[in-house]
Structure formats: structure tokens, C-alpha cells
Design an enzyme around this catalytic site. Structure first.
Site, PDB file in Angstrom:
ATOM      1  N   HIS A   1      -3.921   7.317   5.987  1.00  0.00           N
ATOM      2  CA  HIS A   1      -3.919   6.035   5.283  1.00  0.00           C
ATOM      3  C   HIS A   1      -5.338   5.466   5.348  1.00  0.00           C
ATOM      4  CE1 HIS A   1      -2.449   2.506   3.396  1.00  0.00           C
ATOM      5  NE2 HIS A   1      -2.726   1.733   4.407  1.00  0.00           N
TER       6      HIS A   1
ATOM      7  N   CYS B   1       0.806  -1.228   0.000  1.00  0.00           N
ATOM      8  CA  CYS B   1       0.000   0.000   0.000  1.00  0.00           C
ATOM      9  C   CYS B   1       0.837   1.275   0.000  1.00  0.00           C
ATOM     10  CB  CYS B   1      -0.911   0.031   1.214  1.00  0.00           C
ATOM     11  SG  CYS B   1      -1.480  -1.572   1.725  1.00  0.00           S
TER      12      CYS B   1
END
Lengths: 83, 414
Positions: B300, B161
């Protein structure tokens, strides 16, 4: 239909090219067909003509070169066929 | 040390295929998560994804598409936008002073899966000859370099990610230290294949189907969150050394001033607040900013049970009393989790938020989790009281934490 004509038809559909671009002397590189695209196309031709093109690599630069190679292999195949 | 400025951006995303459309959709809270139209989507518990709607045929001839996986097509589209927006010319020797810094999680997943299907299901005796060049993780970087004429160093970062946040951070460092004068940085992901989605499903991090509004399944920082929804797309930026950018009269969008990169070294999937906090502190220190000088954060914020609590803890650790005052947005609720592209996409969202002075909402946050008690800009966008400095967080599997800080551009150095 001649081998060249079959190849031209297949190139028209695979590469979105026009018939008038695909004369026998048309250079693959100038059509935007690089070495990887050529290999992909040869794989399709093997399936279409039931041939094995892996035997010995031959220089292929033009549309006509492909037709000559296919015709050569087809002739071999006929000659090798059991009587 | 060189100053590093952003002079062009490009976006291909579930929320639109240019930076302005993307950011407008974010601010308006329009969902990019939709029903997956694939023939096998019924095999999924939640057949939803952040899909990109783009007419590939309009941008690539049939010949050009040979040997290009979807991830590379999306990457090329975003890179073309960034190059064109920046107005930079990389032909000739200029390209030798330019580097390529790209991120991807799974590279050409579609090509790889198609080849396995041919081999294992169709019992093909041989595979498509372009399989390797389509599937390899650095395919996009190689193809972008060919199109853009980038002939300096090129790197592909695969950090789950955080891949493309790392790519941007490393590009920033390379320009800052004079390794290259120009960098094309970003990331792309196109992993919406049956095999990849089923594998993610098994891991238990995807949002469940318990909602009657499946497009709202991803609910970061909410009490009723259950995980993320995968997405596809690409985002690209042109970074330039400041003086050269000024000399050529480039239009400067923002300046990158800080980058932190740390590894948790604790667990392969469980995030660690200490590792995340170290990355944020590192980026702030490099930017020479106090936590209270950060005006907006793109979190995030994936919407997993564990991840959102850990990020909240890390933010509190770094920002102290100020943590509750900084508007923090988790935009994955709307565009989905673009894995290798998500860091770049969200950094662009943060830069746009700074430029336009508005924080996009954290959508679907109807029921805040008491353990996630910061200002997560629930449901509707909000004008920013100040918008000089922004931060974007990206935390990936493997314990990879990357944090970027951008500053509103001013010609004079502070």
C-alpha cells in the site's frame, strides 16, 4: 435570424453537429441527443431567449419542435408584456 | 468452486494510458507526479499531482460527454481497453451473465464542486440538470454497463483507498462462486479539484513542499517521507470463469487465487497492523499458499509517517523470517495515490511484475527508515528470482483492508 436558425447555430456549437444534420424534421434521438442532453439544451435556450420553459412540458422530438415551442413562448411573452 | 482468470486489462494513469506504457514507466522509474496546471494551484502548499494526460476529445464526441464527469470519462477509457483486450463479446444474453464491480472514492467530484461554485459563488438560481448523474458515485458503473452491455448485477464500492481492490476481490468471489460468468472490475478517481485538494491538505496526510524536487515528494518507506501526492486515473480488468475463457480461446494473463478483506474497527484514519495482517493471512489461506511462496508484493506504501511503519509491522507479522526476502514495491511514489483507482492500478502493476519477472522500484527511497527495514526495492527495478505468485495490499480510511493474490496462469489446476 429566425428562431430555427438560432437553434441550429447553438446546436452546432453545443453538440458539434453539422448544419446539414439539423433540418427542422431531424429527430433529436437520431442525432444522439437524449433526454438529459435535451434538458441541458433547453436551459441554454431559456437563457438565450430570456424565457421560462418550466411552465408546461411539451413533447419535443425534432429540431423543429424546439423552434415551434420557443416561438410560442415568445409570442406569449409579447402578449403578456405591459402595453 | 470456479477458477477465476484475468483476460483483459486497461489503464489510464499518470504514467501512461495503456498497461504496457504504464508498467514500462514504472520499471524505468519515470515520475508521473507533475505540477498542477489549474488556475488555483498556487493556493496549495504543494501544487503537484499525478495527472492524466489524455485527449478526451479524441475519444468522446461533445454529445457523448454531456452528463459525464471526468471520473466517468477515465473509467470508460480503461473499461474499453480491458473489454477490447479480452476480446469478450457481451452483446445479447452474454451480458446478462456479466457483472460490474467498480470502485471510487469521491465519484464525480468535479461536477459536484462546479455546482457548488455556481450556487454559492455565482449565485446561480438553478444548477446544471446533469449534476446528479455526473456526481453520483455509481455514475461510472452505469455508463460502463451501457457501453459494454453488462446486464447482470452491478456494484459500486466506496472504501477510500481500498475501493477498487475491494471491487476486484468481490468480482473474483462472484465469478468463483458462479454468481456471474464474467466480471468487469476496477476503479476510477478524478478528484483533483481545489476543494478536495484543500480538504486533503488540511488533514495533514499530503507530502509537504520541503523538497527542491517536488516530483519526488512522495517517498514511501523513506526516513524523509512526509505523506502522499494525490493522483487521478482508472484501471479495469476482465475476470472470467476459467473453463469459459478457455472455451472461447481467450488469452489468459493471470489467475486470481486469493482475497482478504478485513476492517480494523479501531480508528477512522490510523491504520492497524492486526487488521492488515488478518487480510493478508486470509488471502494467503484462500490461495493455499505459504508466505514464503509469495514472490513479490505491491505495498500500500503511501509514504505517510504512520502508514508505512504499520504496514512494515503487518508484513513482518505475516511473513516472519521471510519478510526480509520478498521484494516489495511501493509504486505510489511514481503514480501518486489514485484513491478509488489505486487498488486496481497497483494490482495490475503486481500482475505485470509477475508476468514480466521484474519488480518496479520504490522510487525516491534514498534514505531508508530503520523502522521500515524490509526489501523495498529502492530506486531501481530488479529482476525477480521467482515470479509465480504476487500480492497487492490496499488499506483505506475507515479501516478497510483488501489484499489480492494472483498466480501465474497454468492450464492444469495445482
Amino acid at each position: 435570424m429566425s428562431t430555427l436558425e438560432v437553434i441550429q447555430q447553438m446546436m452546432m456549437s453545443e453538440f458539434d453537429l453539422k448544419r446539414e444534420q439539423l433540418g427542422a424534421s431531424a429527430k433529436l434521438a437520431e442525432l444522439g441527443i437524449d433526454s438529459l442532453a435535451t434538458i441541458e439544451f433547453l436551459f441554454l435556450l431559456e437563457e438565450r431567449f430570456k424565457l421560462d420553459l418550466n411552465s408546461e412540458p411539451v413533447p419535443i422530438a425534432t429540431v423543429g419542435d424546439i423552434a415551434i415551442e420557443i416561438d410560442r413562448l415568445l409570442a406569449h411573452k409579447l402578449a403578456d408584456a405591459p402595453a | 468452486m470456479n477458477r477465476v482468470v484475468i483476460t483483459g486489462i486497461g489503464v489510464v494513469s499518470p504514467l501512461g494510458n495503456d498497461p504496457d506504457t504504464f508498467f514500462r514507466a514504472l520499471v524505468e522509474g519515470r515520475p508521473g507526479i507533475r505540477k498542477l496546471a489549474s488556475p488555483w494551484s498556487a493556493s496549495l502548499a504543494l501544487p503537484m499531482a499525478g495527472t492524466v494526460d489524455v485527449d478526451i476529445d479524441a475519444h468522446f464526441s461533445k454529445i457523448r460527454r454531456i452528463g459525464l464527469d471526468r471520473v466517468t470519462l477515465l473509467a470508460l477509457l480503461a473499461a474499453r481497453q480491458a473489454v477490447s483486450a479480452s476480446g469478450i463479446a457481451l452483446a445479447g444474453t452474454a451480458g446478462e451473465n456479466a457483472g460490474l464491480f467498480w470502485g471510487t472514492g469521491m465519484g464525480g467530484a468535479t461536477a459536484l464542486e462546479a455546482s457548488y461554485h455556481d450556487l454559492l459563488v455565482n449565485r446561480a438560481a438553478r444548477l446544471k440538470p446533469t449534476t446528479i448523474v455526473m456526481a453520483m458515485n455509481n455514475a461510472a458503473a452505469g455508463q460502463i454497463a451501457i457501453e459494454a452491455g453488462i446486464r447482470g448485477p452491478s456494484y459500486t464500492y466506496s472504501q477510500a483507498c481500498s475501493s477498487s481492490a475491494v471491487a476486484i476481490g468481490e468480482a473474483y468471489r462472484a465469478v468463483r462462486h458462479g454468481v456471474v460468468g464474467t466480471a468487469l472490475a476496477g476503479g476510477a478517481e478524478a478528484l483533483l479539484t481545489q476543494g478536495v485538494l484543500k480538504a486533503w491538505e488540511s488533514l495533514g496526510t499530503l507530502a509537504n513542499a520541503g523538497s527542491d524536487q517536488p516530483e519526488t515528494a512522495c517517498r514511501p518507506f523513506a526516513k524523509d517521507r512526509s505523506g502522499f501526492v494525490l493522483g487521478e486515473g482508472a484501471a479495469a480488468l476482465i475476470l472470467e470463469e476459467h473453463v469459459a475463457a478457455c472455451r472461447r480461446g481467450a488469452s489468459i494473463l493471470a489467475e486470481i487465487v486469493g482475497y482478504g478483506n478485513t476492517t480494523d474497527a479501531s480508528h477512522i484514519t490510523q491504520p492497524d497492523a492486526a487488521g492488515q495482517a488478518r487480510a493478508m493471512r486470509m488471502a494467503l489461506a484462500e490461495a493455499d499458499l505459504e508466505p514464503s511462496e509469495i514472490d513479490h508484493i505491491n505495498a500500500h506504501g503511501t509514504g505517510t509517517k504512520v502508514g508505512d511503519v504499520v504496514e512494515t509491522r503487518a508484513l513482518k507479522d505475516v511473513f516472519g523470517d521471510f519478510a526480509k526476502q520478498v521484494p516489495i514495491s511501493a509504486t505510489k511514489a511514481l503514480h501518486g495515490h489514485l484513491m478509488g483507482a489505486t487498488g486496481a492500478l497497483e494490482f495490475i502493476a503486481a500482475v505485470q511484475a509477475m508476468r514480466e519477472g521484474v519488480a518496479p522500484p520504490t522510487a525516491h527511497l534514498w534514505h531508508p527508515d530503520p523502522e521500515c527495514d524490509l526489501d523495498y526495492v529502492p530506486l531501481v527495478s530488479r529482476p525477480l528470482a521467482r515470479s509465480f505468485n504476487v500480492m497487492s495490499n490496499s488499506f483505506g480510511f475507515g479501516g478497510s483492508n483488501a489484499v489480492l493474490v494472483a498466480r501465474r496462469y497454468r492450464a492444469a489446476s495445482l
